[in-house]
Design an enzyme around this catalytic site. Sequence first.
Site, mmCIF file in Angstrom:
data_model
loop_
_atom_site.group_PDB
_atom_site.id
_atom_site.type_symbol
_atom_site.label_atom_id
_atom_site.label_comp_id
_atom_site.label_asym_id
_atom_site.label_seq_id
_atom_site.Cartn_x
_atom_site.Cartn_y
_atom_site.Cartn_z
ATOM 1 N N ASP A 72 0.877 -1.162 0.000
ATOM 2 C CA ASP A 72 0.000 0.000 0.000
ATOM 3 C C ASP A 72 0.922 1.221 0.000
ATOM 4 O O ASP A 72 2.059 1.146 0.462
ATOM 5 C CB ASP A 72 -0.877 -0.020 1.254
ATOM 6 C CG ASP A 72 -1.677 1.251 1.422
ATOM 7 O OD1 ASP A 72 -2.334 1.666 0.459
ATOM 8 O OD2 ASP A 72 -1.626 1.835 2.523
ATOM 9 N N ASP A 124 -1.567 -1.127 6.294
ATOM 10 C CA ASP A 124 -1.656 -0.657 7.675
ATOM 11 C C ASP A 124 -2.526 -1.542 8.539
ATOM 12 O O ASP A 124 -2.684 -1.285 9.733
ATOM 13 C CB ASP A 124 -2.148 0.797 7.724
ATOM 14 C CG ASP A 124 -3.558 0.956 7.150
ATOM 15 O OD1 ASP A 124 -4.207 -0.073 6.893
ATOM 16 O OD2 ASP A 124 -3.991 2.101 6.966
ATOM 17 N N ASP A 135 -6.702 -1.728 4.707
ATOM 18 C CA ASP A 135 -6.325 -2.721 3.708
ATOM 19 C C ASP A 135 -6.740 -4.136 4.105
ATOM 20 O O ASP A 135 -6.223 -5.103 3.553
ATOM 21 C CB ASP A 135 -4.809 -2.675 3.490
ATOM 22 C CG ASP A 135 -4.341 -1.302 3.066
ATOM 23 O OD1 ASP A 135 -4.930 -0.749 2.126
ATOM 24 O OD2 ASP A 135 -3.402 -0.768 3.682
#
Length: 539
Positions: A212, A408, A412
């Site tokens: 991410d 995190d 996600d």
Amino acid sequence: SSAIRKLAGLQAKTAHRLDANGIEHEVPISRLRTGERIVVRPGERIPVDGRVVEGRAHVDEAMLTGEPLPSVKTMDDNVVGGTICQDGRLVVEATSVGHDTVLAHIIHLVESAQTGKLPIQGLTDRAVRVFTPVVLAIALATFGVWIVLTGNVSIALVAAVAVLVVACPCAMGLATPAAIMVGTGRAAELGVLFRKGEALETLSHVDTLLFDKTGTLTEGRPALVDQGGSDRAKALRLAAALESASEHPLGRAIVTAADERGMHLPMVKNFHSIAGYGIEGEAEGRMVRVGARRLMERENIPLGDSVKTTAQIESDGRTVVFVAVDATLIGWLAIADRIKPEAYAVVQALRARGLQVGMVTGDGRATAESVARQLHIEQVHAEVLPQDKAKVVSQLQEQGRRVAFVGDGINDAPALAQAHVGIALASGTDIAIEAADVTLTRGQLGEVVTALTAARRTLSNIRGNLFWAFFYNILLIPVAAGVAVPIGIHLNPMVAGVAMGLSSIFVLSNSLRLKRLKAYVPTVTPGAVQNTALKPAHS
């Protein structure tokens, strides 16, 4: 077991509980309940997870975050059980006690990972299911052959017992669990928590790793990354003076940059916000305007040579703020979500270990490709909604890729669940333990490499253990059966027992080598990596 003892040793045994009259009572932590207030004195471990309701103190959170410098805790700040109050007196309202605390969850995770059964253990189980009856058959055959050859029951029985003793598969049984216990325990000490043992083996086979972007590869907040113009210092100082009256996130980044440089900000009069354009006000007796390119165009302020330079910066996904005094442009400020200093080194380290590295983000394509270009990431998935990140992972899996996703742990969650291995970066009390297979408790990007190294080293260790365990038995069973008698070698059962014990000691000693596993520390050189990560292409 030493890893568990160290973690358990971080728990306080007693606490000073406040009653309704404000009187302190020392009680075992097992008697604490959520909502109760606890007094923590200087030098004491905080006994529960909670919220500070009174006092101010520096708290050492190194056991959780790895950060050597203590953090200041004041009213409404969260604290974690097991951390140390260095100075000051805190009154903490308990929000989690006993088995619900962060530390208790960590201990539980380490225990469950250490007792987990890896898929590779199935190889041993299948081998032993065949190995055991084969050894019994060899022992019976040995007894029969020696009876026929010598007619002596004692000699035949000694040879058969030697086969049974030397073939005892203790080393095979120890090969996998011993390595798992040492590997996961050492990983926990380095800030890498494996939620289950299977994740250890799966991670070792991963060939694609997706990151991410926001908060993972980047710091997750806007920051000043570049400047230009005829008077950069004055532009920053005046912009910060005006932005100190604004609540805009980009304005906060400018004010923070001025604070870091120790700038003294002048007073601002007649402050005015122009929606969609920027802000203006009087500072040091001059009219100051801070805003987007369209604000300068509206006020007919010429941009001069800055036009081409800032256009390139904006194409890289950065936001440019122009600063003008009266009708003259004095500088511009480029603001972006700054890439973490260690990100470049981590990405290159993963690529050097044979992984394909990609990035998934909801940000615009220009911003995403700019970050990817600076980190040398070739695979970019931009403008992806949180719920669609899992689809990206699924598409790669359909192509035969074994995918790990790093995020995190909260936004996600779908992608973390879909991936073969979900890795959550966490920091402080924000540990999304249930959201991923692997949790990096210190929230440092370099721990991704540490996790991968721990997984690969542990699996390599298991394979080594199994090889030597099988090789040992294959080598010594024929000797115990008497194959080497013609050359004067015969294995006594007592010697066979010693040899069997030595094989187990060898496997355990080999597993304990994992205690030497080191954390990966990314090398961040101010000249190469940081400049590559932080400065736009034109610089």
